[in-house]
Scaffold this motif. Structure first.
Motif, PDB file in Angstrom:
ATOM      1  N   ILE A 129       0.888  -1.309  -0.105  1.00  0.00           N
ATOM      2  CA  ILE A 129      -0.001  -0.124   0.109  1.00  0.00           C
ATOM      3  C   ILE A 129       0.884   1.216   0.319  1.00  0.00           C
ATOM      4  CG2 ILE A 129      -2.071  -1.159   1.190  1.00  0.00           C
ATOM      5  CD1 ILE A 129      -0.735   0.105   4.026  1.00  0.00           C
ATOM      6  N   SER A 130       0.278   2.288  -0.244  1.00  0.00           N
ATOM      7  CA  SER A 130       1.035   3.621  -0.371  1.00  0.00           C
ATOM      8  C   SER A 130       0.207   4.691   0.560  1.00  0.00           C
ATOM      9  CB  SER A 130       1.540   4.191  -1.617  1.00  0.00           C
ATOM     10  OG  SER A 130       0.409   4.429  -2.477  1.00  0.00           O
ATOM     11  N   GLN A 131       0.712   5.523   0.777  1.00  0.00           N
ATOM     12  CA  GLN A 131      -0.259   6.925   1.474  1.00  0.00           C
ATOM     13  C   GLN A 131       0.743   7.915   1.452  1.00  0.00           C
ATOM     14  OE1 GLN A 131      -0.413   6.839   5.836  1.00  0.00           O
ATOM     15  NE2 GLN A 131      -2.673   7.690   5.650  1.00  0.00           N
ATOM     16  N   ILE A 132       0.118   9.132   0.902  1.00  0.00           N
ATOM     17  CA  ILE A 132       0.924  10.457   1.035  1.00  0.00           C
ATOM     18  C   ILE A 132       0.468  11.382   2.176  1.00  0.00           C
ATOM     19  CG2 ILE A 132       1.443  12.323  -0.518  1.00  0.00           C
ATOM     20  CD1 ILE A 132       1.204  10.614  -2.792  1.00  0.00           C
ATOM     21  N   LYS A 133       1.472  11.755   2.924  1.00  0.00           N
ATOM     22  CA  LYS A 133       0.817  12.428   4.032  1.00  0.00           C
ATOM     23  C   LYS A 133       2.201  13.094   4.750  1.00  0.00           C
ATOM     24  CE  LYS A 133      -2.275  11.592   7.798  1.00  0.00           C
ATOM     25  NZ  LYS A 133      -2.979  10.862   8.464  1.00  0.00           N
ATOM     26  N   LEU A 134       2.125  14.345   5.240  1.00  0.00           N
ATOM     27  CA  LEU A 134       3.188  14.930   5.827  1.00  0.00           C
ATOM     28  C   LEU A 134       3.925  14.039   7.325  1.00  0.00           C
ATOM     29  CD1 LEU A 134       2.228  18.699   6.337  1.00  0.00           C
ATOM     30  CD2 LEU A 134       4.323  17.746   5.045  1.00  0.00           C
ATOM     31  N   PHE A 135       4.961  14.010   7.607  1.00  0.00           N
ATOM     32  CA  PHE A 135       5.416  12.998   8.444  1.00  0.00           C
ATOM     33  C   PHE A 135       4.930  13.485   9.834  1.00  0.00           C
ATOM     34  CE2 PHE A 135       8.901  12.147  11.802  1.00  0.00           C
ATOM     35  CZ  PHE A 135       8.996  10.896  11.751  1.00  0.00           C
ATOM     36  N   THR A 136       4.892  14.864  10.295  1.00  0.00           N
ATOM     37  CA  THR A 136       4.395  15.030  11.486  1.00  0.00           C
ATOM     38  C   THR A 136       2.764  14.930  11.612  1.00  0.00           C
ATOM     39  OG1 THR A 136       3.988  17.556  10.416  1.00  0.00           O
ATOM     40  CG2 THR A 136       5.987  16.892  11.908  1.00  0.00           C
ATOM     41  N   GLU A 137       2.195  14.741  10.512  1.00  0.00           N
ATOM     42  CA  GLU A 137       0.740  14.255  10.536  1.00  0.00           C
ATOM     43  C   GLU A 137       0.507  12.907  10.517  1.00  0.00           C
ATOM     44  OE1 GLU A 137      -1.162  16.620   7.575  1.00  0.00           O
ATOM     45  OE2 GLU A 137      -0.766  18.431   8.858  1.00  0.00           O
ATOM     46  N   LEU A 138       1.411  11.905  10.363  1.00  0.00           N
ATOM     47  CA  LEU A 138       1.227  10.378  10.737  1.00  0.00           C
ATOM     48  C   LEU A 138       0.646  10.176  11.927  1.00  0.00           C
ATOM     49  CD1 LEU A 138       4.339   9.085   8.481  1.00  0.00           C
ATOM     50  CD2 LEU A 138       2.140   9.251   7.543  1.00  0.00           C
ATOM     51  N   THR A 139      -0.371   9.308  11.793  1.00  0.00           N
ATOM     52  CA  THR A 139      -0.734   8.775  13.189  1.00  0.00           C
ATOM     53  C   THR A 139       0.169   7.308  13.359  1.00  0.00           C
ATOM     54  OG1 THR A 139      -2.468   7.440  12.333  1.00  0.00           O
ATOM     55  CG2 THR A 139      -2.972   9.604  12.812  1.00  0.00           C
ATOM     56  N   MET A 199       1.196   0.914   7.463  1.00  0.00           N
ATOM     57  CA  MET A 199       2.046   0.820   6.470  1.00  0.00           C
ATOM     58  C   MET A 199       3.232  -0.384   6.807  1.00  0.00           C
ATOM     59  SD  MET A 199       2.956   2.054   3.644  1.00  0.00           S
ATOM     60  CE  MET A 199       2.073   3.363   3.372  1.00  0.00           C
ATOM     61  N   LEU A 200       3.943  -0.296   7.900  1.00  0.00           N
ATOM     62  CA  LEU A 200       4.912  -1.251   8.240  1.00  0.00           C
ATOM     63  C   LEU A 200       4.569  -2.558   8.471  1.00  0.00           C
ATOM     64  CD1 LEU A 200       8.130  -0.339   8.935  1.00  0.00           C
ATOM     65  CD2 LEU A 200       6.398   1.474   8.827  1.00  0.00           C
ATOM     66  N   ASN A 201       3.372  -2.718   8.999  1.00  0.00           N
ATOM     67  CA  ASN A 201       2.641  -4.010   8.904  1.00  0.00           C
ATOM     68  C   ASN A 201       2.669  -4.749   7.563  1.00  0.00           C
ATOM     69  OD1 ASN A 201       2.874  -4.087  11.604  1.00  0.00           O
ATOM     70  ND2 ASN A 201       0.628  -3.658  12.084  1.00  0.00           N
ATOM     71  N   THR A 202       1.937  -3.822   6.565  1.00  0.00           N
ATOM     72  CA  THR A 202       1.597  -4.407   5.392  1.00  0.00           C
ATOM     73  C   THR A 202       2.824  -4.538   4.540  1.00  0.00           C
ATOM     74  OG1 THR A 202      -0.676  -3.357   5.417  1.00  0.00           O
ATOM     75  CG2 THR A 202      -0.055  -3.945   3.335  1.00  0.00           C
ATOM     76  N   ASN A 203       3.631  -3.568   4.410  1.00  0.00           N
ATOM     77  CA  ASN A 203       4.858  -3.569   3.431  1.00  0.00           C
ATOM     78  C   ASN A 203       5.927  -4.202   3.835  1.00  0.00           C
ATOM     79  OD1 ASN A 203       2.898  -2.018   1.767  1.00  0.00           O
ATOM     80  ND2 ASN A 203       4.205  -0.376   1.614  1.00  0.00           N
ATOM     81  N   LEU A 204       6.197  -4.234   5.184  1.00  0.00           N
ATOM     82  CA  LEU A 204       7.174  -4.993   5.758  1.00  0.00           C
ATOM     83  C   LEU A 204       6.929  -6.337   6.440  1.00  0.00           C
ATOM     84  CD1 LEU A 204      10.553  -4.941   5.918  1.00  0.00           C
ATOM     85  CD2 LEU A 204      10.173  -3.738   7.848  1.00  0.00           C
ATOM     86  N   SER A 205       6.111  -6.300   7.519  1.00  0.00           N
ATOM     87  CA  SER A 205       5.833  -7.475   8.213  1.00  0.00           C
ATOM     88  C   SER A 205       5.254  -8.410   7.250  1.00  0.00           C
ATOM     89  CB  SER A 205       5.060  -7.009   9.374  1.00  0.00           C
ATOM     90  OG  SER A 205       5.693  -6.200  10.240  1.00  0.00           O
ATOM     91  N   GLY A 206       4.273  -7.841   6.418  1.00  0.00           N
ATOM     92  CA  GLY A 206       3.457  -8.764   5.620  1.00  0.00           C
ATOM     93  C   GLY A 206       4.353  -9.781   4.609  1.00  0.00           C
ATOM     94  N   HIS A 250       7.152   6.840   5.960  1.00  0.00           N
ATOM     95  CA  HIS A 250       6.674   5.582   6.494  1.00  0.00           C
ATOM     96  C   HIS A 250       6.624   4.329   5.285  1.00  0.00           C
ATOM     97  CE1 HIS A 250       3.065   7.025   5.111  1.00  0.00           C
ATOM     98  NE2 HIS A 250       2.216   6.571   5.681  1.00  0.00           N
ATOM     99  N   TYR A 251       6.334   4.995   4.109  1.00  0.00           N
ATOM    100  CA  TYR A 251       6.478   4.049   2.936  1.00  0.00           C
ATOM    101  C   TYR A 251       8.110   3.634   2.731  1.00  0.00           C
ATOM    102  CZ  TYR A 251       5.667   2.305  -2.087  1.00  0.00           C
ATOM    103  OH  TYR A 251       6.033   1.566  -3.106  1.00  0.00           O
ATOM    104  N   SER A 252       8.736   4.738   2.462  1.00  0.00           N
ATOM    105  CA  SER A 252      10.208   4.638   2.336  1.00  0.00           C
ATOM    106  C   SER A 252      10.753   3.797   3.474  1.00  0.00           C
ATOM    107  CB  SER A 252      10.695   6.118   2.279  1.00  0.00           C
ATOM    108  OG  SER A 252      10.283   6.958   1.308  1.00  0.00           O
ATOM    109  N   ALA A 253      10.638   4.026   4.725  1.00  0.00           N
ATOM    110  CA  ALA A 253      11.121   3.144   5.635  1.00  0.00           C
ATOM    111  C   ALA A 253      10.812   1.789   5.614  1.00  0.00           C
ATOM    112  CB  ALA A 253      10.691   3.615   7.143  1.00  0.00           C
ATOM    113  N   ALA A 254       9.586   1.417   5.269  1.00  0.00           N
ATOM    114  CA  ALA A 254       9.294   0.204   4.957  1.00  0.00           C
ATOM    115  C   ALA A 254      10.081  -0.437   3.863  1.00  0.00           C
ATOM    116  CB  ALA A 254       7.595   0.080   4.731  1.00  0.00           C
TER     117      ALA A 254
END
Ligand code: NDP
Length: 237
Positions: free
Chosen positions: A83-93, A100-107, A144-148
């Motif tokens: 998955i992907s998502q575009i959002k400011l870092f400081t607004e990420l919940t 993001m991490l669970n789907t793209n990396l842990s999955g 978060h996408y880049s980190a994953a």
């Protein structure tokens, strides 16, 4: 070959399912919501669709085991779902981050851990991760996408070392901007700018990525492991 593709209903994963099925491989694929597309692809290719939310460890395990059973083993695993998502870092919940991490990396971890069991027993196999060029160079508003995706690079190299003597290769493909649903929300202007920034002067297709996956899965690619290969028209040079 017996091939499992995650995220096989759309975009890059769908192209992988179609390429492997066309060359006569037995293919199963995981998908999340689009049962309609899964049915259509199964009808057209003979591949078997299995529903799963790979973000959830138990679901990923259940679906991978079902694929293993249906195919009678797994020779090639394409970890593509994402998955992907575009959002400011400081607004990420916290939820944005973990989703993001669970789907793209842990999955990818959950599915790979399960699929490796028969590969290790048979002493052969191919694991291919679909990362992203943003895991290499970083994307603003997609931290978060880049980190994953950077995590998949590390996983590729470490796992390649661990599995080398087991006859299993592990590689990562990092696509550039590929025309799929994932980029559906980008404006015409943004897509034009991205195209202009791409040295080869065009955006990528799912087939550009699937053809490398097919090669990395082949016998001819047996001496290639631990590699992170861009399919990005030169964008991330
Ligand atoms: P799409 O959005 O077109 O398709 C995503 C696929 O992943 C769908 O089959 C979807 O299933 C599946 N999926 C999503 N979440 C889950 C989940 N929780 N469990 C199981 N399956 C899930 O994506 P793309 O083809 O564009 O991207 C494929 C991969 O390539 C991704 O990992 C992406 O990050 C990467 N990539 C894409 C780029 C691009 O420009 N498009 C660039 C770089 C990397 P369903 O249809 O059922 O929802």
């Amino acid at each position: 070959m017996r091939v499992l593709v995650t995220g096989g209903t759309r975009g890059i994963g769908r192209a992988c399912v179609e390429y492997f099925a066309r060359q006569g491989d037995r293919v199963a694929f995981l998908y999340h919501n689009r049962a309609d597309l899964a049915e259509q692809i199964s009808r057209n290719t003979g591949a078997m669709g299995i529903r799963a939310d790979i973000e959830k460890a138990e679901d990923a395990k259940r679906a991978t085991d079902a694929a293993l059973l249906a195919l009678g083993g797994i020779d090639v695993l394409i970890n593509n779902a994402g998955i992907s998502q575009i959002k400011l870092f400081t607004e990420l919940t916290d939820e944005d981050w973990s989703h993001m991490l669970n789907t793209n990396l842990s999955g990818a971890f959950y599915v790979t851990r399960e699929a490796l069991k028969p590969m290790i027993s048979q002493k052969s196999g191919r694991v291919i991760f679909i990362g992203s060029m943003w895991g290499k160079v970083g994307a603003s508003c997609e931290v978060h996408y880049s980190a994953a995706k950077s995590g998949l690079r590390g996983m590729t190299m470490a796992l390649a070392k661990e599995l080398g003597l087991s006859g299993i290769t592990v590689n990562c493909i990092e696509p550039g901007v590929i025309l799929t649903d994932m980029n559906r929300e980008l404006s015409e202007d943004t897509l034009r700018e991205l195209k202009e920034e791409t040295p080869v002067g065009r955006l990528g297709t799912p087939e550009d990525v699937a053809s490398l996956a097919v090669f990395l899965a082949s016998k001819e690619a047996g001496f290639i492991t631990g590699q992170v290969i861009g399919v990005d028209g030169g964008f991330a040079i």
